[in-house]
Motif scaffolding. Structure first.
Motif, short mmCIF file in Angstrom:
data_model
loop_
_atom_site.label_atom_id
_atom_site.label_comp_id
_atom_site.label_asym_id
_atom_site.label_seq_id
_atom_site.Cartn_x
_atom_site.Cartn_y
_atom_site.Cartn_z
N GLN A 169 0.84 -1.20 0.00
CA GLN A 169 0.00 0.00 0.00
C GLN A 169 0.87 1.26 0.00
O GLN A 169 0.63 2.19 -0.77
CB GLN A 169 -0.91 -0.03 1.22
CG GLN A 169 -2.07 0.96 1.11
CD GLN A 169 -2.30 1.66 2.43
OE1 GLN A 169 -2.19 1.05 3.49
NE2 GLN A 169 -2.62 2.94 2.35
N ARG A 170 1.91 1.24 0.85
CA ARG A 170 2.81 2.40 0.94
C ARG A 170 3.57 2.61 -0.36
O ARG A 170 3.81 3.75 -0.78
CB ARG A 170 3.82 2.21 2.09
CG ARG A 170 3.19 2.13 3.48
CD ARG A 170 2.85 3.51 4.02
NE ARG A 170 4.02 4.37 4.16
CZ ARG A 170 4.84 4.37 5.22
NH1 ARG A 170 4.61 3.55 6.23
NH2 ARG A 170 5.86 5.20 5.26
N LEU A 171 3.92 1.51 -1.01
CA LEU A 171 4.67 1.60 -2.26
C LEU A 171 3.86 2.25 -3.37
O LEU A 171 4.40 2.82 -4.31
CB LEU A 171 5.14 0.22 -2.72
CG LEU A 171 6.31 -0.36 -1.93
CD1 LEU A 171 6.53 -1.82 -2.31
CD2 LEU A 171 7.58 0.44 -2.17
N GLY A 172 2.53 2.16 -3.25
CA GLY A 172 1.66 2.76 -4.27
C GLY A 172 1.52 4.26 -4.12
O GLY A 172 0.90 4.90 -4.95
N GLU A 173 2.05 4.83 -3.05
CA GLU A 173 1.86 6.26 -2.80
C GLU A 173 3.18 7.01 -2.75
O GLU A 173 3.32 8.02 -2.06
CB GLU A 173 1.14 6.44 -1.45
CG GLU A 173 -0.20 5.74 -1.39
CD GLU A 173 -0.68 5.47 0.05
OE1 GLU A 173 0.10 5.71 0.98
OE2 GLU A 173 -1.83 5.03 0.20
N LEU A 177 5.73 -8.98 -6.12
CA LEU A 177 4.64 -8.29 -5.42
C LEU A 177 5.01 -6.84 -5.14
O LEU A 177 4.18 -5.94 -5.27
CB LEU A 177 4.33 -9.01 -4.10
CG LEU A 177 3.60 -10.35 -4.23
CD1 LEU A 177 3.58 -11.09 -2.88
CD2 LEU A 177 2.18 -10.13 -4.73
N ILE A 178 6.26 -6.64 -4.79
CA ILE A 178 6.72 -5.29 -4.43
C ILE A 178 6.84 -4.40 -5.67
O ILE A 178 6.33 -3.29 -5.72
CB ILE A 178 8.05 -5.39 -3.65
CG1 ILE A 178 7.71 -5.84 -2.23
CG2 ILE A 178 8.81 -4.08 -3.66
CD1 ILE A 178 8.91 -6.26 -1.41
N ALA A 179 7.48 -4.96 -6.71
CA ALA A 179 7.68 -4.15 -7.92
C ALA A 179 6.35 -3.77 -8.55
O ALA A 179 6.18 -2.67 -9.06
CB ALA A 179 8.55 -4.91 -8.91
N GLU A 180 5.40 -4.70 -8.48
CA GLU A 180 4.10 -4.43 -9.10
C GLU A 180 3.29 -3.41 -8.33
O GLU A 180 2.49 -2.68 -8.90
CB GLU A 180 3.31 -5.73 -9.27
CG GLU A 180 3.79 -6.54 -10.46
CD GLU A 180 3.14 -7.91 -10.54
OE1 GLU A 180 3.52 -8.67 -11.44
OE2 GLU A 180 2.26 -8.22 -9.70
N ALA A 181 3.48 -3.40 -7.02
CA ALA A 181 2.70 -2.47 -6.20
C ALA A 181 3.26 -1.06 -6.28
O ALA A 181 2.53 -0.09 -6.08
CB ALA A 181 2.69 -2.94 -4.75
N ALA A 182 4.56 -0.96 -6.58
CA ALA A 182 5.20 0.35 -6.51
C ALA A 182 4.79 1.24 -7.67
O ALA A 182 4.65 0.77 -8.80
CB ALA A 182 6.72 0.17 -6.52
#
Lengths: 122, 632
Positions: free
Chosen positions: B222-226, B255-260
């Motif tokens: 969630q944080r990575l998306g902002e 998961l991380i790269a896609e959320a960022a």
């Protein structure tokens, strides 16, 4: 009494030629009729004509050709032209070449005498 | 590569027993091992389980190198120790007795191990089972190696592994980079990335560091998306999050790269293709290759102790994911020299060059052909229009000239006798009006009048006979054909006057005996009149109707109807009279001649209707009889 004016009548249509010559005769003119301009020129040198009344459209030399030849010979013989054609601008053509009048057939003798008087006055 | 799948704690008592066994083993085997040439076998010991792509990539490269770089490839045994996975208290003993049985009859020339964190465990195993056997340490982080004191007969190679390399790559690729995000599980001492902890202060000196380690995966994502626009994500590994959820490092990286919402940079080749942009990554394949060469050198007689532990340049490589470069709009010009760009999807041109060229050529040819055909079609159409217009003009001229000529000659032929009549009449009157009337001459003049009168009537009779003379040209004519021929001739004229033509032509109409040219002249005349009659009305209501039919009396009827203003009653009375005209131009002979022609063919021409909207002209022609047809 001065001699009566001598008129040359040239028309390839015989009945009209005859009618015209006789009309002139009845009007007190001397008239001589020719079936073509060529015939007229054969006689022209020997007779002292006072005026020519010629049809425009004739086989061989036309009325215009006749007038042109007279001009070429420096002859001031007045020419009255007649025509049975409905062609519209013949009056102008006739005037341009120096004809005294153009009479469209059929015409009455009075119209012709008017023309003749003008022609002979000159 | 993430080595902390399970954290094992091994008991102290076990170690004491092991040491005793180890000492005995050394005493029995070390002397003979030094004297003889090494057996051509390699034992590859992997600390982990084979589940990780790291091991697969490394072992593949290892095998490939062994096979290609020596004429006499040694035999390779591979064992996965699974130190993290099997955290049983007596795991070392289990493994040791298992290998003892397994390798009882197998002589091992050299041991290769990717030992990085559990080096002590691996070296103990070697000391107890294969004492004195040379060991190659395949790829140790530089800083970790510096802290080790290695026993003899152990060599290997190192690679640089520091957070600054990831950050520097991100900085090079992203203009205006201000913030560096650390994304992953908490970096811990003893872990593979433990030395990153020492690197953070240095990075902090140049960038604002947003530390997102130690969160649950959900929160992290969630944080990575902002993230702010001037940031980049550095993935520092993810195994177990705070909720106890476990992840394979690979799937975590994805998961991380896609959320960022910002590009993610990584430190291992195994993460390439999992959503990250890439980076200066540690290559397990590179480690495998270098390790194989070390092992071969030792098997070929070099003493492991004589080979110093050095840094290998082959291991750290700039690798990038083309798709991600595209996604984040990163130009390849910014990449370090010699970068390996993967997953480049070939451009359509590269992929289908021949097909594209062929199709383009075909399209070009086709276009040229179409253009050519269009050009030809236009030229032909123009020529057609011109030809048609000329035909119509010619027909017009012919008609006008013929009528004009005829009218002129009629005028001349009638005028001559008339002139003579008028002249003779005047002469006759004058002779009679004289003081002494000359009856003889007057009578002569009157005779001339009779002669000239007869001559005039002769002219009229000749005129009538003129049309009858044409009888030799008569053939069987299809009236519909004649109508169509005229319409074709007048097509352009009809188009120009915006006249809508409606023809109702009766099929199978019997033929008529007629002069085709004269018949067409009549139709031409009537249609032309109709077009002229409609020129005074609005273009949208100009309709020409043509109809043909057979009637019971044995005649064919043709009707030509216009939508013009109709014919004045005064005009209607005299319309067929010669020289009568209601037009400014024209001799007034058209309809008169038409009627003469039709009557000469034994037919009739009349005005059939004259409503306020248009006039209808009709003519009837007798159908050809059998006897006539036979003659033809």
């Amino acid at each position: 009494m001065p001699r009566e004016p001598l008129i040359a009548v040239i028309d390839d249509d015989e009945s009209f030629r005859v009618a015209l010559a006789e009309a002139l005769s009845s009007l007190g003119y001397g008239a001589r009729a020719f079936a073509s301009a060529e015939e007229f020129f054969a006689d022209h040198e020997t007779e002292p004509y006072d005026c020519v009344i010629t049809d425009i459209h004739m086989p061989g030399m036309s009325g215009f050709d006749l007038k042109r030849r007279l001009l070429a010979r420096n002859c001031g013989l007045p020419v009255i032209m007649t025509t049975a054609d409905a062609e519209p601008d013949l009056e102008a053509k006739a005037a341009a070449i120096g004809a005294v009048c153009l009479l469209r057939k059929p015409f009455e003798a009075d119209a012709m005498t008017d023309c003749l008087e003008r022609a002979l006055k000159v | 590569m993430e080595r902390s799948f399970f954290r094992a704690s091994r008991g102290e008592p076990r170690r004491i027993v092991m040491r005793i066994v180890f000492c005995l083993a050394v005493a029995l085997t070390s002397v003979s091992a030094l004297a003889e040439p090494l057996p051509r076998t390699i034992l590859f010991l992997d600390e982990d389980t084979p589940i990780y792509p790291w091991f697969r990539q490394m072992s593949e490269a290892f095998y490939a190198t062994i096979k290609t770089e020596t004429a006499n490839p040694p035999f390779v045994f591979i064992e996965s120790l699974g130190i993290d996975a099997y955290a049983a208290p007596d795991y070392f003993n289990i493994l040791r007795s298992h290998f003892r049985e397994k390798y009882r009859d197998k002589a091992i020339g050299v041991i290769v191990t990717d030992a990085s964190r559990e080096l002590a465990f691996t070296l103990r195993l070697r000391n107890e089972l294969w004492p004195g056997t040379p060991v190659v340490l395949a790829g140790i982080q530089e800083r970790r190696a510096a802290r080790l004191s290695l026993p003899s007969n152990v060599t290997g190679f190192t690679f640089r592994h520091q957070l600054q390399d990831i950050v520097a790559t991100a900085d090079a690729l992203i203009p205006g980079l201000k913030r560096v995000v650390l994304a992953g599980s908490r970096i811990e001492r003893g872990g593979w990335r433990q030395d990153f902890l020492d690197d953070v202060p240095d990075v902090r000196g140049r960038f604002e560091v947003i530390d997102l380690t130690g969160l649950s995966m959900a929160e992290l994502r969630q944080r990575l998306g902002e993230l702010p626009g001037d940031s980049a994500v550095t993935y520092v590994g993810f195994s177990t999050d705070v909720t106890g959820e476990r992840y394979l490092p690979n799937e975590a990286s994805q998961l991380i790269a896609e959320a960022a919402n910002r590009p993610t940079f990584v430190d291992s080749e195994t993460f390439i293709g999992k959503g990250s942009v890439g980076g200066l990554v540690v290559s397990p394949g590179g480690i495998g290759r270098v390790a194989a060469r070390f092992a071969l050198r030792i098997l070929d007689g070099e003493n492991a102790s004589d080979i110093p532990i050095t840094n290998s340049e082959e291991i750290l490589r700039p690798v990038f994911d083309w798709r991600q470069l595209q996604h984040w709009g990163i130009s390849e010009d910014r990449l370090p020299v010699g970068s390996d760009v993967r997953f480049r999807s070939p451009t359509a041109w590269e992929q289908y060059r021949w097909q594209i060229m062929l199709i383009s050529a075909a399209l070009l040819l086709q276009s040229l052909l179409i253009a050519g055909l269009f050009y030809e079609h236009r030229r032909r159409r123009q020529a057609e229009v011109q030809a048609s217009r000329r035909m119509a003009e010619l027909a017009h001229m012919n008609r006008s000239a013929a009528i004009g000529q005829m009218s002129a000659s009629i005028v001349h032929e009638i005028n001559q006798p008339l002139a003579a009549i008028v002249m003779n009449a005047g002469t006759g009157l004058r002779w009679l009006a004289k003081d002494t009337p000359n009856v003889e001459k007057a009578a002569h003049a009157l005779k001339n009048i009779v002669g000239n009168g007869n001559r005039a009537s002769q002219v009229v009779q000749t005129l009538r006979a003129m049309f009858k003379k044409e009888i030799s040209n008569r053939t069987l004519v299809d009236i519909n054909d004649a109508i169509r021929a005229v319409l074709t001739l007048l097509r352009i004229e009809l188009e120009e006057h915006e006249v809508v033509t409606k023809a109702t032509l009766k099929e199978g109409l019997p033929h008529v005996m007629a002069d085709r040219v004269q018949l067409q002249q009549v139709i031409f005349n009537l249609v032309t009149n109709a077009i002229e009659a409609m020129s005074s009305i609005g273009a949208d209501s100009r309709t020409l109707r043509l109809r043909s039919e057979e009637i019971e009396s044995g005649e064919c009827i043709v009707a030509i109807e216009d939508s013009g203003p109709g014919i004045e009653p005064e005009t209607l009375k005299r319309i067929f009279e010669p020289f009568f005209t209601s037009k400014s131009k024209g001799m007034g002979m058209g309809l008169s001649i038409c009627r003469s022609i039709i009557e000469a063919h034994g037919g009739r021409l009349w005005v059939a209707g004259n409503t306020p909207r248009g006039a209808v002209f009709e003519f009837a022609l007798p159908v050809a009889t059998h006897s006539v047809r036979d003659q033809v």
